[in-house]
Design a protein around this motif. Structure first.
Motif, PDB file in Angstrom:
ATOM      1  N   THR A 108       3.896   9.848  29.830  1.00  0.00           N
ATOM      2  CA  THR A 108       4.683   9.121  28.279  1.00  0.00           C
ATOM      3  C   THR A 108       6.121   9.026  29.239  1.00  0.00           C
ATOM      4  OG1 THR A 108       3.449  11.098  27.005  1.00  0.00           O
ATOM      5  CG2 THR A 108       6.563  10.071  26.384  1.00  0.00           C
ATOM      6  N   VAL A 109       6.780   7.940  29.485  1.00  0.00           N
ATOM      7  CA  VAL A 109       7.476   7.311  29.683  1.00  0.00           C
ATOM      8  C   VAL A 109       9.043   6.408  28.801  1.00  0.00           C
ATOM      9  CG1 VAL A 109       8.648   5.371  31.730  1.00  0.00           C
ATOM     10  CG2 VAL A 109       6.443   6.946  32.337  1.00  0.00           C
ATOM     11  N   THR A 110      10.102   7.522  28.959  1.00  0.00           N
ATOM     12  CA  THR A 110      10.717   6.757  28.793  1.00  0.00           C
ATOM     13  C   THR A 110      12.602   5.872  29.313  1.00  0.00           C
ATOM     14  OG1 THR A 110      10.548   7.950  26.803  1.00  0.00           O
ATOM     15  CG2 THR A 110      13.160   6.776  26.655  1.00  0.00           C
ATOM     16  N   ILE A 111      12.569   4.934  29.832  1.00  0.00           N
ATOM     17  CA  ILE A 111      13.639   4.084  30.498  1.00  0.00           C
ATOM     18  C   ILE A 111      14.904   3.367  29.454  1.00  0.00           C
ATOM     19  CG2 ILE A 111      14.392   2.641  32.099  1.00  0.00           C
ATOM     20  CD1 ILE A 111      11.305   2.527  32.812  1.00  0.00           C
ATOM     21  N   THR A 112      15.944   4.220  29.495  1.00  0.00           N
ATOM     22  CA  THR A 112      16.984   3.781  28.531  1.00  0.00           C
ATOM     23  C   THR A 112      18.422   3.305  29.249  1.00  0.00           C
ATOM     24  OG1 THR A 112      16.885   6.060  27.506  1.00  0.00           O
ATOM     25  CG2 THR A 112      19.088   4.579  27.388  1.00  0.00           C
ATOM     26  N   PHE A 113      17.784   1.821  29.251  1.00  0.00           N
ATOM     27  CA  PHE A 113      18.917   1.257  29.846  1.00  0.00           C
ATOM     28  C   PHE A 113      20.524   1.051  29.999  1.00  0.00           C
ATOM     29  CE2 PHE A 113      14.357  -0.870  30.008  1.00  0.00           C
ATOM     30  CZ  PHE A 113      14.108  -1.230  31.201  1.00  0.00           C
ATOM     31  N   PHE A 114      20.816   0.518  31.518  1.00  0.00           N
ATOM     32  CA  PHE A 114      22.496   0.697  31.437  1.00  0.00           C
ATOM     33  C   PHE A 114      23.713   0.083  29.879  1.00  0.00           C
ATOM     34  CE2 PHE A 114      21.422  -3.273  33.721  1.00  0.00           C
ATOM     35  CZ  PHE A 114      22.186  -4.451  33.105  1.00  0.00           C
ATOM     36  N   ASN A 115      22.392  -0.878  29.550  1.00  0.00           N
ATOM     37  CA  ASN A 115      22.629  -1.612  28.415  1.00  0.00           C
ATOM     38  C   ASN A 115      22.003  -1.200  26.937  1.00  0.00           C
ATOM     39  OD1 ASN A 115      20.176  -2.564  28.046  1.00  0.00           O
ATOM     40  ND2 ASN A 115      20.233  -4.700  28.490  1.00  0.00           N
ATOM     41  N   GLY A 116      22.242  -0.785  27.227  1.00  0.00           N
ATOM     42  CA  GLY A 116      20.558   0.482  25.506  1.00  0.00           C
ATOM     43  C   GLY A 116      20.135   0.002  24.735  1.00  0.00           C
ATOM     44  N   ASP A 117      19.370  -1.099  26.172  1.00  0.00           N
ATOM     45  CA  ASP A 117      18.252  -0.738  25.350  1.00  0.00           C
ATOM     46  C   ASP A 117      17.455   0.360  25.777  1.00  0.00           C
ATOM     47  OD1 ASP A 117      18.873  -3.559  25.193  1.00  0.00           O
ATOM     48  OD2 ASP A 117      17.200  -5.010  26.409  1.00  0.00           O
ATOM     49  N   VAL A 118      15.849   0.639  25.220  1.00  0.00           N
ATOM     50  CA  VAL A 118      15.308   1.518  25.300  1.00  0.00           C
ATOM     51  C   VAL A 118      13.342   0.778  25.713  1.00  0.00           C
ATOM     52  CG1 VAL A 118      14.324   3.644  24.469  1.00  0.00           C
ATOM     53  CG2 VAL A 118      17.104   3.606  24.074  1.00  0.00           C
ATOM     54  N   LYS A 119      13.115   1.745  26.750  1.00  0.00           N
ATOM     55  CA  LYS A 119      11.529   0.809  26.801  1.00  0.00           C
ATOM     56  C   LYS A 119      10.359   1.950  27.208  1.00  0.00           C
ATOM     57  CE  LYS A 119       8.016  -0.660  29.489  1.00  0.00           C
ATOM     58  NZ  LYS A 119       8.105  -1.674  30.937  1.00  0.00           N
ATOM     59  N   GLN A 120       9.756   3.097  26.047  1.00  0.00           N
ATOM     60  CA  GLN A 120       8.727   3.876  25.600  1.00  0.00           C
ATOM     61  C   GLN A 120       7.855   3.738  26.529  1.00  0.00           C
ATOM     62  OE1 GLN A 120      10.009   5.291  21.882  1.00  0.00           O
ATOM     63  NE2 GLN A 120      10.626   7.094  22.610  1.00  0.00           N
ATOM     64  N   VAL A 121       6.570   4.054  26.765  1.00  0.00           N
ATOM     65  CA  VAL A 121       5.035   3.531  27.202  1.00  0.00           C
ATOM     66  C   VAL A 121       4.230   4.861  26.709  1.00  0.00           C
ATOM     67  CG1 VAL A 121       3.587   3.352  29.017  1.00  0.00           C
ATOM     68  CG2 VAL A 121       5.908   2.679  29.001  1.00  0.00           C
ATOM     69  N   MET A 122       4.161   5.079  25.987  1.00  0.00           N
ATOM     70  CA  MET A 122       3.373   6.644  25.633  1.00  0.00           C
ATOM     71  C   MET A 122       2.142   6.831  26.029  1.00  0.00           C
ATOM     72  SD  MET A 122       5.326   6.879  22.682  1.00  0.00           S
ATOM     73  CE  MET A 122       6.503   5.865  22.177  1.00  0.00           C
ATOM     74  N   PRO A 123       1.394   7.955  26.484  1.00  0.00           N
ATOM     75  CA  PRO A 123       0.301   8.127  27.025  1.00  0.00           C
ATOM     76  C   PRO A 123      -1.206   7.369  26.689  1.00  0.00           C
ATOM     77  CG  PRO A 123       1.410  10.107  25.913  1.00  0.00           C
ATOM     78  CD  PRO A 123       1.721   8.747  24.567  1.00  0.00           C
ATOM     79  N   ASP A 124      -1.087   6.332  25.301  1.00  0.00           N
ATOM     80  CA  ASP A 124      -2.266   5.516  25.072  1.00  0.00           C
ATOM     81  C   ASP A 124      -2.364   3.823  25.381  1.00  0.00           C
ATOM     82  OD1 ASP A 124      -0.765   4.717  23.244  1.00  0.00           O
ATOM     83  OD2 ASP A 124      -1.944   4.753  21.093  1.00  0.00           O
ATOM     84  N   GLN A 125      -0.397   3.956  26.571  1.00  0.00           N
ATOM     85  CA  GLN A 125      -0.224   2.762  26.297  1.00  0.00           C
ATOM     86  C   GLN A 125       0.113   1.781  26.037  1.00  0.00           C
ATOM     87  OE1 GLN A 125      -0.269   1.990  30.106  1.00  0.00           O
ATOM     88  NE2 GLN A 125      -0.953   4.189  29.650  1.00  0.00           N
TER      89      GLN A 125
END
Length: 192
Positions: free
Chosen positions: A41-58
């Protein structure tokens, strides 16, 4: 959350490993990355406010902050876009698209070029690749639009056709046929 260890890198990146096993990485530009203790489980919060989440099931969920839009991509290839105005688009792996508009109208775009729109009142409009349309109204009436004519079929069997030259032809269930010219003058009427 308690920090087990913290590492600062020469490029300005800082990594914190938490006691629960998750990792937090802070980048110099303001971007933050959190890797869950499961490592999947990966969550990336970008400097511009965008958020990317990768779940265990891809499954990948990407939120575009400026547009207030969420784009979800599933491992089977299905993509769903949710817009701030309530519009939802589903992009299927086979190329078909389904759009649900804020008023709940649903539009299907098929890979062969055909389209289908289903309106909240139950009206269905189908458009073929050649541009011809079939409209099914919720009152049982049906219309066919082609480059040559528009035809309306009524539940009682009456059929009214208007040709591109303006001529109108009405066929009644009784067998009666009435034809009018472009100005509405009756040029034929077979009253039975």
């Amino acid at each position: 959350e308690e920090i087990e260890r913290e590492t600062a890198y020469p490029d300005g990146k800082v990594e914190k490993v938490l006691k629960n096993g998750s990792h937090l990485i802070f980048f110099p530009n303001g971007t933050r990355k959190k890797v869950g203790s499961d490592g999947k489980t990966v969550t990336i919060t970008f400097f511009n406010g965008d958020v990317k989440q990768v779940m265990p099931d891809q499954t990948v969920v990407y939120y575009y902050a400026d547009a207030k839009t969420t784009h979800t991509t599933y491992s089977d290839g299905l993509e769903i876009l949710q817009f701030s105005n309530g519009q939802i688009e589903k992009h299927y792996p086979d190329g078909k698209k389904e759009i649900t508009f804020p008023d709940q109208t649903i539009k299907n775009l098929f890979t062969d070029g055909q389209e289908e729109s289903i309106f909240p009142d139950g009206t269905i409009v189908r458009t073929q690749r050649d541009g011809s349309k079939t409209i099914e109204f919720n009152n049982g009436q049906r219309e066919l639009h082609t480059s040559q004519f528009k035809r309306r079929e009524y539940p009682d069997g009456t059929v009214k056709t208007v040709y591109v030259n303006g001529q109108q032809e009405t066929k009644y269930v009784s067998g009666r046929v009435r034809v009018k010219d472009k100005d509405g003058n009756i040029i034929m009427d077979t009253k039975l």
